[in-house]
Design a protein around this motif. Structure first.
Motif, PDB file in Angstrom:
ATOM      1  N   GLY A 178       2.910  22.747   1.238  1.00 44.89           N
ATOM      2  CA  GLY A 178       2.736  22.098   2.585  1.00 44.89           C
ATOM      3  C   GLY A 178       1.688  22.781   3.456  1.00 44.89           C
TER       4      GLY A 178
ATOM      5  N   ARG B 275      -2.177   5.700  10.841  1.00 43.08           N
ATOM      6  CA  ARG B 275      -1.616   5.029   9.641  1.00 43.08           C
ATOM      7  C   ARG B 275      -1.732   6.029   8.405  1.00 43.08           C
ATOM      8  NH1 ARG B 275      -5.746   0.611   6.984  1.00 43.08           N
ATOM      9  NH2 ARG B 275      -7.441   2.124   6.560  1.00 43.08           N
TER      10      ARG B 275
ATOM     11  N   ARG C 152       0.876   3.616  -3.272  1.00 39.80           N
ATOM     12  CA  ARG C 152       0.493   5.001  -3.035  1.00 39.80           C
ATOM     13  C   ARG C 152       1.229   6.154  -2.846  1.00 39.80           C
ATOM     14  NH1 ARG C 152      -5.469   4.982  -2.262  1.00 39.80           N
ATOM     15  NH2 ARG C 152      -6.030   2.776  -2.511  1.00 39.80           N
TER      16      ARG C 152
ATOM     17  N   TRP D 271       0.948  -1.353   0.018  1.00 39.24           N
ATOM     18  CA  TRP D 271       0.073   0.199   0.057  1.00 39.24           C
ATOM     19  C   TRP D 271       0.799   1.050   0.033  1.00 39.24           C
ATOM     20  CZ3 TRP D 271      -1.177   4.521   2.191  1.00 39.24           C
ATOM     21  CH2 TRP D 271      -2.297   5.238   1.841  1.00 39.24           C
TER      22      TRP D 271
END
Ligand code: UT7
Length: 323
Positions: free
Chosen positions: A311, A153, A38, A34
């Motif tokens: 950001g 996560r 990603r 993952w």
């Protein structure tokens, strides 16, 4: 005769400890597959206990000074872009100044999160080209691991620690021979603060807080805003995408980088990417990537280099320089 702000050396430092995606999968419900698919990230570096942002910054600065052939006493301006300062005050730049034994000039921090290095570059360029300062250490340094929620996560897999530094000098146009910062463009939109922020602070909670992000929304904003900043800087400088030799993006997500490459008709082989081995090191990512390109011989004196970042804030921007 007008002055140019030229990059004469760069240096990096990454903490010794490496945290892999598999290591993270033991802590939170995620997988190497993952994270790689990603984001493009495989692993990141994490500062040791007792190793502070200023330590990372000092190590990167020493390498940059060595490349430039200067000693700390040649420097009269220290600017650190960071979101993770050693202390609430004084500025990490002042601590770095002391640790390097610099007795001259001024030192201050710039806070624009992941866009910090672009904001700091633009600021330093103005201090140098005004003649107010002669030689600057421009540093992006972060111990971002200290403000991560290691149970979340959605954010803890993205970031890493590290530092990168530029030694920059004000040179007369003729001496610079076309080198130096050519243009920069800074933007922010504080209405978008909820997309990416830290849920603590000195004045609010009296704690450092943890990173919170609506990643998907930040992702969608990123490609559009970064591309617009790069197009603006290129237009200001009178150059087209074809003229750019190297693209040194903020390393937030490989898919964002590829989205920008496609939108601006750049070639994938023009991109300097360090994301796989470092993750997102916030304000440190651009000098870390730039220096990787210099050290492996891709970026050579005279090359035209495009830098960009986005950001928290949101803040974003781009800069164009001739190496
Ligand atoms: O440097 C500052 C700027 N920051 C950025 O530019 C970051 C921008 N955002 C991103 O890079 C991406 O949005 C992320 C990498 C953060 C997330 O990727 P995404 O493709 O946008 O995923 P998503 O947030 O839409 O989540 C998709 C799924 C969700 O599950 P459901 O709701 O579809 O069941 C998430 O819960 O993936 C899940 N997910 C994870 N799964 C495994 C989120 N984080 C993880 C994870 N491991 N670490």
């Amino acid at each position: 005769m007008s002055l140019k702000a030229v990059v004469l050396g760069c240096g990096t430092y990454l903490p010794e400890r490496v945290l892999t995606n598999d290591d993270l999968a033991k802590r939170v419900d995620t997988s190497d597959k993952w994270i790689r698919e990603r984001t493009g990230i495989r692993e990141r570096h994490i500062a040791a206990e007792g190793e502070f942002t200023s330590d990372l910054a000092v190590a990167a600065s020493r390498n940059a000074l060595e490349m430039a052939g200067f000693s700390p006493s040649d420097i009269d301006l220290v600017v650190v872009a960071t979101t993770t300062p050693d202390l609430t005050f004084p500025a990490t730049a002042a601590i770095v100044q002391a640790k390097l034994g610099i007795e001259n000039g001024a030192a201050f921090d710039i806070q624009a999160v992941c866009s910090g290095f672009i904001y700091a570059l633009s600021t330093v360029e103005k201090f140098l080209t005004s003649g107010q300062h002669k030689r600057a250490l421009l540093i992006g340094a972060e111990t971002f691991s200290r403000i991560l929620d290691w149970e979340d996560r959605a954010t803890c897999v993205l970031f890493g620690d590290g530092a990168g530094a530029f030694v920059m000098e004000a040179q007369k146009e003729a001496q610079a021979q076309g080198r130096g910062v050519i243009a920069s463009y800074l933007r922010s939109d504080g209405r978008l603060v909820d997309l990416l922020y830290v849920d603590g602070g000195v004045s609010t909670t009296k704690t450092a807080g943890h990173v919170r992000m609506q990643g998907n929304r930040v992702f969608r904003e990123a490609v559009v805003r970064i591309s617009e900043a790069m197009e603006t800087v290129a237009r200001q400088a009178g150059v087209s995408a074809n003229d750019i030799d190297w693209f040194v993006p903020h390393q937030a997500n490989e898919r964002i980088i590829q989205g920008v490459v496609k939108k601006l008709d750049l070639r994938p082989d023009q991109v300097i990417s360090t994301i796989a081995g470092q993750g997102n090191t916030s304000a440190a990512s651009i000098p870390l990537a730039y220096c990787a390109g210099v050290n492996d011989g891709r970026i050579k004196p005279g090359d035209l280099v495009m830098l960009e970042a986005m950001g928290g804030g949101l803040t974003w921007g781009a800069a164009l320089l001739r190496a």
